[in-house]
Write a protein that holds these residues in place. Sequence first.
Motif, PDB file in Angstrom:
ATOM      1  N   ALA A 128      -4.490  70.968-127.681  1.00 52.23           N
ATOM      2  CA  ALA A 128      -3.401  70.212-128.169  1.00 52.23           C
ATOM      3  C   ALA A 128      -4.209  68.387-128.611  1.00 52.23           C
ATOM      4  CB  ALA A 128      -1.807  70.509-127.834  1.00 52.23           C
ATOM      5  N   GLU A 131      -6.917  68.280-130.790  1.00 53.98           N
ATOM      6  CA  GLU A 131      -6.640  68.503-132.576  1.00 53.98           C
ATOM      7  C   GLU A 131      -5.714  67.420-132.938  1.00 53.98           C
ATOM      8  OE1 GLU A 131      -5.128  72.662-132.072  1.00 53.98           O
ATOM      9  OE2 GLU A 131      -6.979  73.374-131.987  1.00 53.98           O
ATOM     10  N   ASN A 132      -5.235  66.243-132.086  1.00 52.03           N
ATOM     11  CA  ASN A 132      -4.918  65.499-132.374  1.00 52.03           C
ATOM     12  C   ASN A 132      -4.729  63.649-132.698  1.00 52.03           C
ATOM     13  OD1 ASN A 132      -1.668  66.210-133.824  1.00 52.03           O
ATOM     14  ND2 ASN A 132      -2.259  67.806-131.693  1.00 52.03           N
ATOM     15  N   TRP A 149       0.167  55.963-132.585  1.00 50.66           N
ATOM     16  CA  TRP A 149      -0.443  56.300-131.880  1.00 50.66           C
ATOM     17  C   TRP A 149       0.759  55.211-130.518  1.00 50.66           C
ATOM     18  CZ3 TRP A 149       0.114  61.284-128.588  1.00 50.66           C
ATOM     19  CH2 TRP A 149       0.026  62.599-129.162  1.00 50.66           C
ATOM     20  N   THR A 166       3.941  60.339-131.633  1.00 43.26           N
ATOM     21  CA  THR A 166       3.106  60.264-131.739  1.00 43.26           C
ATOM     22  C   THR A 166       3.609  59.456-133.488  1.00 43.26           C
ATOM     23  OG1 THR A 166       4.750  61.933-132.604  1.00 43.26           O
ATOM     24  CG2 THR A 166       2.902  62.608-131.345  1.00 43.26           C
ATOM     25  N   ASP A 168       4.646  60.963-136.257  1.00 47.61           N
ATOM     26  CA  ASP A 168       5.795  61.553-137.118  1.00 47.61           C
ATOM     27  C   ASP A 168       6.971  61.038-136.258  1.00 47.61           C
ATOM     28  OD1 ASP A 168       5.307  63.250-135.181  1.00 47.61           O
ATOM     29  OD2 ASP A 168       4.892  65.200-136.560  1.00 47.61           O
ATOM     30  N   PHE A 172       6.312  62.385-127.541  1.00 46.97           N
ATOM     31  CA  PHE A 172       4.721  63.361-126.541  1.00 46.97           C
ATOM     32  C   PHE A 172       5.256  63.238-124.912  1.00 46.97           C
ATOM     33  CE2 PHE A 172       0.923  62.841-123.986  1.00 46.97           C
ATOM     34  CZ  PHE A 172       0.376  63.906-124.460  1.00 46.97           C
TER      35      PHE A 172
END
Length: 241
Positions: A128, A131-132, A149, A166, A168, A172
């Motif tokens: 994850a 992928e971020n 971030w 994060t 959006d 986290f």
Amino acid sequence: MTLAVRMSPEVEQALGPQMALQARGITEGTCIECQQPLDDQPVNVVLGQGPMGAGGIWFVHDRCAPSRIIPLNAEAEAAVVQPEDGYDMTMAAGTVDGRPVLVARMVMTPLTDSGTHGAEPRNIFMQALLENGFHLVTAEVDAPPLGEWIAVFQPHGRDLQLIVLTPDGGRFFHGTIARPPAGWVKSVLAEHQVLLLGGDVPGRHDDEPEHLHEILAAAARNGQLAGARIACGRPNDFGLA
């Protein structure tokens, strides 16, 4: 404290050599049966497996339950992969080569089947992160900046309250950092950024600072460390109340 970790042949076979070795390296945790901290008594590994190949590793006192594989239904499997309140993790502050770092560790290791027969499970947390926008750390413990971030902290007694958000606005991490090392806050405020690291990082959340570099370097050599430099500061640095 070194724990005496035991696992049944079925659990060991399902985990594979690498994940089994990591499970045996646990140094702290909570028993999922009695909810008490793991102690100096033997500890058993419990593996949850869902219908899609995802699952998790838990630990129990030997006196509470045996090492075994627990079948998970689809709902339970989904909760392991993405809990409602975010990943359950600890966060530690440290310094590596004079650079302030935050080290994220999972309380429970979420994993998934790679889909290839005979292959070892993969750590979902590490996947994850990559992928971020996080980068694989392979040599020097450093990583490029990751925009949008942010990590926001404020004093809480001798500790720090920390929120990592994060792009959006998702959370986290939201919790407490126990007694950050001397000079950590000053260094962060001077750079207004921190190196956020995570993955398959062994050890404890309160590792001695002089041991942290060794732990992270070993994880990097094994391809088990991801990182990113993110903006970090007090609430007013980001226009927050």
